[in-house]
Enzyme design. Sequence first.
Site, mmCIF file in Angstrom:
data_model
loop_
_atom_site.group_PDB
_atom_site.id
_atom_site.type_symbol
_atom_site.label_atom_id
_atom_site.label_comp_id
_atom_site.label_asym_id
_atom_site.label_seq_id
_atom_site.Cartn_x
_atom_site.Cartn_y
_atom_site.Cartn_z
ATOM 1 N N THR A 24 0.816 -1.215 0.000
ATOM 2 C CA THR A 24 0.000 0.000 0.000
ATOM 3 C C THR A 24 0.849 1.264 0.000
ATOM 4 O O THR A 24 0.433 2.302 -0.519
ATOM 5 C CB THR A 24 -0.945 -0.010 1.222
ATOM 6 O OG1 THR A 24 -1.776 -1.180 1.158
ATOM 7 C CG2 THR A 24 -1.841 1.211 1.247
ATOM 8 N N SER A 71 1.322 -7.679 -0.362
ATOM 9 C CA SER A 71 1.931 -8.676 0.534
ATOM 10 C C SER A 71 1.008 -9.845 0.829
ATOM 11 O O SER A 71 1.464 -10.869 1.344
ATOM 12 C CB SER A 71 2.389 -8.022 1.842
ATOM 13 O OG SER A 71 1.301 -7.722 2.686
ATOM 14 N N SER A 72 -0.286 -9.731 0.496
ATOM 15 C CA SER A 72 -1.176 -10.884 0.679
ATOM 16 C C SER A 72 -0.785 -12.033 -0.243
ATOM 17 O O SER A 72 -1.217 -13.177 -0.030
ATOM 18 C CB SER A 72 -2.629 -10.476 0.427
ATOM 19 O OG SER A 72 -2.815 -10.053 -0.922
ATOM 20 N N THR A 104 1.130 -4.428 4.714
ATOM 21 C CA THR A 104 0.837 -4.755 6.116
ATOM 22 C C THR A 104 0.152 -6.102 6.294
ATOM 23 O O THR A 104 0.144 -6.639 7.406
ATOM 24 C CB THR A 104 -0.037 -3.656 6.753
ATOM 25 O OG1 THR A 104 -1.262 -3.525 6.010
ATOM 26 C CG2 THR A 104 0.687 -2.319 6.782
ATOM 27 N N ASP A 105 -0.425 -6.673 5.220
ATOM 28 C CA ASP A 105 -1.212 -7.894 5.389
ATOM 29 C C ASP A 105 -0.407 -9.040 5.982
ATOM 30 O O ASP A 105 -0.901 -9.774 6.851
ATOM 31 C CB ASP A 105 -1.795 -8.340 4.041
ATOM 32 C CG ASP A 105 -3.046 -7.566 3.655
ATOM 33 O OD1 ASP A 105 -3.404 -6.623 4.379
ATOM 34 O OD2 ASP A 105 -3.659 -7.910 2.617
#
Length: 358
Positions: A24, A71-72, A104-105
Amino acid sequence: MDRVNSVETSTDTPHVVICTTGGTITASTAPGGVVVAGDSDVATQAMLDELRTVLPASVRVSARAVLDADSSTFGPPEWDRLVDVVADVLADPGVSGVVVAHGTDTLEETVMALDLHHTDPRPVAVTGAQLPADHPKSDGPANLLDAVLLAADPVSRGLGVLVVLGRAILQARGVRKWHTTEPVAFARNAPDTPVEGLPPELERPTLPGRARFTGTRVDVVSCPPGSDAVALGACVDAGARGLVLEGSGSGNLPPLVAEAVTELSVERPDIVVVTASRVPRGEATATYSGPGGGAELAKRGVLSSGYLRSAQARVLLTALLSLADTNAGAGAEAGADASPEAGAAAVRRQWSRYHLYS
């Protein structure tokens, strides 16, 4: 993009290398409000240009593009890649610290993988953003500035990998994402009072060798009240070498799951089982009796995750199983027992050294 090199850096001009992975912090907003990954090279250059306008002249920054994705989508191959890249960056003695810009995931998994291997005293600060780069209130620039200043500061040496978001600074172990949208996105589960021995900030033993996360399957299975063992059995059939079972309370399991774990301990001693808790804070321990209680499960060789929650317990278990395989290969050449059962037994013996504040 500047690439890390061996240019001499004076002690009063710290050099911080920013490793970018997408996320993000470099994303933009499409019509309709959907957040999408943009041109990371362009976004990263804009991020660096803005950073340099507010950064003290005494701090030098350069960037290294490592990954470019949400990052997911990250998993064991990306953990391996980042561990290798951070080690490569720190091979340059002119580097004062490293910043990893990350979505951040799955940040909590990545920082655990990095911290288990991070034996260098120089700081590694991992940061990200909850709002995309083009949002009028984007938190990415402030988070990046905080991370760079932290990585450049000698006071951060020896603390391991640090998570820096929303003006919060957290050590890697025990960290988890606790809010989907708030700027203070992460919290850390750890004891409220110091443990006996070293100060809490130094209780972070590192692995004795390089683990390879790719190729070692460890699954997390949610075990809510009343659940059966279907999911657990599917993971075993798929080739799981380890299981992290997310139970209730202190890591207690429903009866049918506990029954399957008991059978597994007899039929498949090569599979390591860890119980974690769905409760956000506190320690998962072998406390309660009864078929699904931690105390009874411990008699079957089941481990408790302590202050780690399921995401980081999975990373740790994967790393230890990987090292057990490596050691088994070396042991086979020397005539030692290299069976999967022996490797699993070694992981069970080592587990309490690495999970948080055992």
